[in-house]
Write an enzyme that holds these catalytic residues in place. Structure first.
Site, PDB file in Angstrom:
ATOM      1  N   LYS A  44     -33.640  73.092  42.321  1.00 10.19           N
ATOM      2  CA  LYS A  44     -35.148  72.494  41.669  1.00 10.19           C
ATOM      3  C   LYS A  44     -35.598  73.194  40.433  1.00 10.19           C
ATOM      4  CE  LYS A  44     -37.691  75.692  44.430  1.00 10.19           C
ATOM      5  NZ  LYS A  44     -38.073  75.972  45.976  1.00 10.19           N
ATOM      6  N   ARG A 137     -46.838  79.500  54.427  1.00 12.82           N
ATOM      7  CA  ARG A 137     -46.676  78.182  53.551  1.00 12.82           C
ATOM      8  C   ARG A 137     -46.182  77.304  54.798  1.00 12.82           C
ATOM      9  NH1 ARG A 137     -42.641  77.459  48.591  1.00 12.82           N
ATOM     10  NH2 ARG A 137     -41.292  76.840  50.298  1.00 12.82           N
TER      11      ARG A 137
HETATM   12  C1  LIG Z   1     -37.343  77.040  46.551  1.00  8.45           C
HETATM   13  C2  LIG Z   1     -36.773  77.244  47.775  1.00  8.45           C
HETATM   14  C3  LIG Z   1     -35.797  77.861  48.169  1.00  8.45           C
HETATM   15  C4  LIG Z   1     -35.161  78.784  47.020  1.00  8.45           C
HETATM   16  O1  LIG Z   1     -35.973  80.011  46.524  1.00  8.45           O
HETATM   17  P1  LIG Z   1     -35.196  81.037  45.408  1.00  8.45           P
HETATM   18  O2  LIG Z   1     -36.380  81.981  45.526  1.00  8.45           O
HETATM   19  O3  LIG Z   1     -35.136  80.354  44.185  1.00  8.45           O
HETATM   20  O4  LIG Z   1     -33.862  81.358  45.677  1.00  8.45           O
HETATM   21  C5  LIG Z   1     -35.350  78.136  49.445  1.00  8.45           C
HETATM   22  N1  LIG Z   1     -36.007  77.552  50.353  1.00  8.45           N
HETATM   23  C6  LIG Z   1     -37.000  76.533  49.840  1.00  8.45           C
HETATM   24  C7  LIG Z   1     -37.907  75.784  51.278  1.00  8.45           C
HETATM   25  C8  LIG Z   1     -37.456  76.516  48.620  1.00  8.45           C
HETATM   26  O5  LIG Z   1     -38.610  75.561  48.736  1.00  8.45           O
END
Ligand SMILES: *Cc1c(COP(=O)(O)O)cnc(C)c1O
Length: 362
Positions: A44, A137
């Site tokens: 993302k 969250r």
């Molecule tokens: C963005 C996200 C991740 C990845 O997080 P990083 O800190 O970039 O490793 C994993 N799980 C969810 C639900 C996310 O939204």
């Protein structure tokens, strides 16, 4: 979307080293595999760019994860399972089932909508139920509710509960520990024995869970991590430790100077609000040599930029202008010279999203 067109060359430009991303992926994947953990490579931050996703695939990830359906659509041709990271919108249920094999869920209404959509498409959609261990969250908050959601979901057609998962640190800053992740594994076991089902995945969080591997404190039973930042920037994110052997400069931002002038360090006149509604503060440092680069807050916030030339200090920016102090620089900069920066996570996210920043792959 222009962020997905191949190499173009205009400035500002973000330069992306695919080899470095593959290298980082390999290291992180190896570290996880040693503990029986499979890696979801999270794309993302780079808008689901196909070249970057492929670099992660080359590095050995098992699943592609993204929070946005638009990005998963772009990655449709990659032959790995796709995981939708953000809780699905009911309005997108059809596309979720079409473009994601698995999604993270916490609401029975949404799971019902996914079931309807999956039946229409004759597909089976897998879900991971998210449990909130305290970061506040997403996620089901009590075991009772988890129990009820499982009970209801098991009545639905074309939905398979493949596992449970959690997300920590991103919002509340809560650090994954042996204790909180052990709770997740315990919940999984109770669900399995109560309903006589098998949950194959326990998804133990994001890059902030990696420190548990380094400390040999990952609870048995955690068998998946969802990793973006650790792959792209080379550190775990609970304590911000560098992961040994990784690159921290997979992304560089290159900008062009459009003005260089000697000016006072404090504006002249009565000070009101700046373009963003804040009252700016200025230290008195006398006359300084200032350079303006053609990039601004529309593309990236100044605190997300780290100049490669350590003698540069960032003064500030407005929507389209970045103002630097280059008085102490040894290098000679002229109008049209280029200035490069390393980027934070937020910096990669926003400059990859900006269509005013060209993307160039090495
Ligand atoms: C963005 C996200 C991740 C990845 O997080 P990083 O800190 O970039 O490793 C994993 N799980 C969810 C639900 C996310 O939204």
């Amino acid at each position: 979307m222009s962020s997905n067109t191949p190499d173009q060359s205009f400035y500002p430009k973000i330069e992306i080293s695919l080899n470095k991303i593959s290298h980082n992926t390999e290291l992180v994947v190896r570290m996880c595999r040693r503990h029986g953990i499979r890696v979801v490579g999270v794309t993302k931050v780079c808008c689901g760019h196909i070249s970057i996703a492929n670099a992660m695939v080359d590095g050995g990830i098992d699943i592609i994860g993204d929070s946005r359906l638009e990005n998963l659509k772009r990655l449709n041709e990659i032959r790995l399972p796709k995981l939708l990271l953000r809780l699905p919108m009911i309005s997108q249920a059809g596309d979720v089932v079409e473009y994601a094999d698995i999604s993270l869920n916490s609401e029975i209404e949404t799971i019902r909508a996914l079931s309807e959509a999956a039946q229409l498409k004759n597909k089976t959609h897998e879900i991971i139920l998210m449990f909130d261990l305290g970061d506040l969250r997403e996620g089901i908050f009590t075991f009772d509710e988890l129990f009820r959601v499982v009970e209801e979901t098991l009545k639905l057609k074309r939905i398979l509960i493949t596992g449970i998962g959690t997300n920590l640190t991103c919002y509340g800053g809560v650090i994954p520990t042996k204790e909180n992740l052990t709770r997740l594994v315990a919940h999984k076991k109770m669900i399995e024995s109560n309903f006589d089902i098998l949950l194959s995945i326990v998804s133990g969080g994001n890059s902030s869970s990696l420190h548990l591997l380094e400390e040999n404190a990952m609870p048995d039973g955690i068998n998946q991590l969802r990793l973006g930042e650790s792959i792209l920037l080379g550190y775990e994110t609970a304590y911000r430790h560098r992961i040994k052997g990784t690159y921290d400069n997979c992304f560089r931002l290159i900008t062009e100077i459009v003005e260089i002038k000697d000016k006072p360090s404090r504006p002249i006149g009565e000070i009101g609000l700046d373009a963003f509604g804040y009252t700016p503060q200025f230290a008195e440092k006398g006359i300084r040599k200032r350079a303006i680069c053609a990039i601004g807050k529309q593309d990236i916030h100044p605190q997300d930029l780290v100049p490669e030339d350590k003698n540069i200090t960032i003064i500030g920016s407005s929507s389209d202008h970045l103002i630097l102090d280059i008085t102490d620089c040894q290098s000679v900069y002229r109008i049209g010279s280029l200035i490069s920066f390393n980027l934070t996570y937020g910096g990669i996210l926003s400059s990859m999203t900006s269509e005013y920043v060209s993307k160039s792959f090495k």
